[in-house]
Design a protein around this motif. Structure first.
Motif, PDB file in Angstrom:
ATOM      1  N   CYS A   1      -1.334  59.558  -5.014  1.00  9.51           N
ATOM      2  CA  CYS A   1       0.034  59.813  -5.485  1.00  9.51           C
ATOM      3  C   CYS A   1       0.629  61.095  -4.919  1.00  9.51           C
ATOM      4  CB  CYS A   1       0.065  59.878  -7.008  1.00  9.51           C
ATOM      5  SG  CYS A   1      -0.326  58.323  -7.835  1.00  9.51           S
TER       6      CYS A   1
ATOM      7  N   PHE B   1       2.973  61.030  -1.814  1.00  8.01           N
ATOM      8  CA  PHE B   1       4.308  60.425  -1.758  1.00  8.01           C
ATOM      9  C   PHE B   1       5.133  60.629  -3.027  1.00  8.01           C
ATOM     10  CE2 PHE B   1       1.364  57.158  -3.264  1.00  8.01           C
ATOM     11  CZ  PHE B   1       2.005  56.657  -4.380  1.00  8.01           C
TER      12      PHE B   1
ATOM     13  N   MET C   1      13.752  54.530   0.702  1.00  3.46           N
ATOM     14  CA  MET C   1      12.684  53.650   0.248  1.00  3.46           C
ATOM     15  C   MET C   1      13.286  52.437  -0.444  1.00  3.46           C
ATOM     16  SD  MET C   1       9.553  54.344  -2.494  1.00  3.46           S
ATOM     17  CE  MET C   1       8.489  55.267  -1.373  1.00  3.46           C
TER      18      MET C   1
ATOM     19  N   LEU D   1      10.205  48.791  -4.458  1.00  9.32           N
ATOM     20  CA  LEU D   1       8.962  49.531  -4.247  1.00  9.32           C
ATOM     21  C   LEU D   1       9.006  50.865  -4.986  1.00  9.32           C
ATOM     22  CD1 LEU D   1       6.209  49.771  -2.804  1.00  9.32           C
ATOM     23  CD2 LEU D   1       7.407  50.850  -0.896  1.00  9.32           C
TER      24      LEU D   1
ATOM     25  N   MET E   1       6.312  52.026  -7.657  1.00 14.06           N
ATOM     26  CA  MET E   1       5.484  53.217  -7.458  1.00 14.06           C
ATOM     27  C   MET E   1       5.635  54.216  -8.597  1.00 14.06           C
ATOM     28  SD  MET E   1       3.549  52.851  -4.892  1.00 14.06           S
ATOM     29  CE  MET E   1       3.445  51.132  -5.452  1.00 14.06           C
TER      30      MET E   1
ATOM     31  N   LEU F   1      -0.903  51.199   0.959  1.00 11.75           N
ATOM     32  CA  LEU F   1       0.116  51.535   1.953  1.00 11.75           C
ATOM     33  C   LEU F   1       0.841  50.284   2.440  1.00 11.75           C
ATOM     34  CD1 LEU F   1      -1.914  54.204   3.926  1.00 11.75           C
ATOM     35  CD2 LEU F   1       0.172  54.625   2.606  1.00 11.75           C
TER      36      LEU F   1
ATOM     37  N   SER G   1       1.755  46.897   0.694  1.00 13.64           N
ATOM     38  CA  SER G   1       1.722  46.198  -0.588  1.00 13.64           C
ATOM     39  C   SER G   1       1.785  44.681  -0.448  1.00 13.64           C
ATOM     40  CB  SER G   1       2.890  46.672  -1.470  1.00 13.64           C
ATOM     41  OG  SER G   1       4.135  46.422  -0.827  1.00 13.64           O
TER      42      SER G   1
ATOM     43  N   LEU H   1       5.399  53.502   2.420  1.00 15.06           N
ATOM     44  CA  LEU H   1       5.123  54.350   1.265  1.00 15.06           C
ATOM     45  C   LEU H   1       5.248  55.829   1.608  1.00 15.06           C
ATOM     46  CD1 LEU H   1       4.305  54.400  -1.693  1.00 15.06           C
ATOM     47  CD2 LEU H   1       1.909  54.360  -0.977  1.00 15.06           C
TER      48      LEU H   1
END
Length: 327
Positions: free
Chosen positions: A202, A205, A222, A226, A230, A246, A248, A268
């Motif tokens: 975690c 990112f 992004m 996603l 996340m 990385l 998904s 990611l």
């Protein structure tokens, strides 16, 4: 404009013949008369470990990459110092896969248990072979590995800093750190494709998914689905051990989905998504997204060049009896 996307497969393969003084000793048949069964021995250990723990697959690729980028491909990343002053205890390498490390050590033991091979195969070569094997075992290409490396004799925490690309690097920063190791932009983009089976903690990112001043604006952007996903995986009070895939979409298969994801804003790490966000590298991402064969050929060319970085010769290296310590 980045014209690397128009490289023909033959030109991509020609990158395999990149040469330098430090790689003169490497050859695909190096162990033919020394330890003829070495590749099958290593592959058997790798296959068993990956079946037991898939984490060993991406972990081995990361291990090989980190090793080559810091001191050259000399297995210095495997050394363990009693006082903790070694590469594996640096901030960047503190999350190296225990499964991958265990696998390489077990492969070394297996190789040395063959009387013909005992103390004749370097840990650096075993790591290079294992990296190839995890690629092919997860659906990627099987390629010949150049062998003949010696193991390094030193490993310190301090040297790791600034040698590895960071998760927030932009294209210029990525190109610069890869160029130091003789790798071009197309090599960098192809090697980044290894993230198709990787994971990230975690902390690498979290700044992308929590932007307090402009909650829904990111650079590079992004995919919103996603992003929300996340935030569930990595809440503000996330555990340091929590990881996310990385890729998904097909996280357990070595394929070109990584590039398809980038086209959808599903990279990611910022250093992943920038490859599509920056116009100078977008054409190559698009090319690999539409042509898996081209990606695989470029990856093989790039990982072969990577394996030639900083190869130790003569008195600069040795063949370790145990991968975690010098002789």
């Amino acid at each position: 404009m980045d014209n690397s996307h128009i490289l023909l497969p033959s030109l991509l393969l020609s990158l395999l013949f990149f040469s330098s003084k430090s790689t003169a000793q490497l050859s695909q048949n190096y162990y033919a008369n020394i330890c003829p069964n070495v590749e099958s021995i290593v592959r058997a250990v790798v296959a068993q470990k990956v079946q037991q723990s898939f984490a060993a697959a991406p972990g081995t690729l990361r291990l090989f990459f980190h090793d080559c980028f810091v001191r050259g491909c000399d297995a210095s990343v495997l050394l363990v110092a009693a006082n903790g002053d070694d590469e594996s205890h640096s901030g960047a390498d503190s999350t190296l896969s225990p499964d991958a490390l265990d696998m390489i050590n077990k492969a070394k033991v297996a190789v040395d248990s063959d009387p013909q091979c005992a103390n004749k195969v370097s840990c650096a070569d075993i790591l290079a072979m294992a990296a190839r094997d995890v690629v092919s075992l997860t659906g990627g290409p099987f390629y010949p590995v150049e062998l003949g490396r010696l193991d390094g004799k030193t490993s310190t925490k301090a040297i790791v800093k600034h040698r590895l690309p960071g998760p927030g690097f932009n294209l210029d920063e990525l190109n610069a750190v890869f160029a130091i190791n003789g790798l071009a932009q197309i090599d960098m983009i192809a090697l980044s494709g290894a993230h198709t089976i990787g994971v990230s903690h975690c902390d690498k990112f979290v700044r992308r998914i929590y932007h307090f001043k402009q909650p829904l604006q990111f650079n590079p952007p992004m995919n919103q689905s996603l992003l929300l996903q996340m935030r569930q995986v990595c809440p503000l009070n996330y555990s340091p051990s929590t990881v996310a895939m990385l890729d998904s979409v097909t996280p357990f298969k070595f394929d070109n989905a990584y590039y398809l994801n980038l086209q959808q804003g599903m990279g990611l790490l910022a250093s992943d998504q920038i490859l599509f966000a920056d116009q100078r590298s977008r054409d190559t991402v698009d090319f690999f997204a539409t042509n898996q064969t081209a990606f695989e050929e470029a990856f093989v060319a790039a990982v072969t060049k990577l394996g030639r970085v900083g190869v130790k010769t003569g008195g600069d290296g040795e063949i370790r009896r145990v991968c975690t310590r010098v002789n």
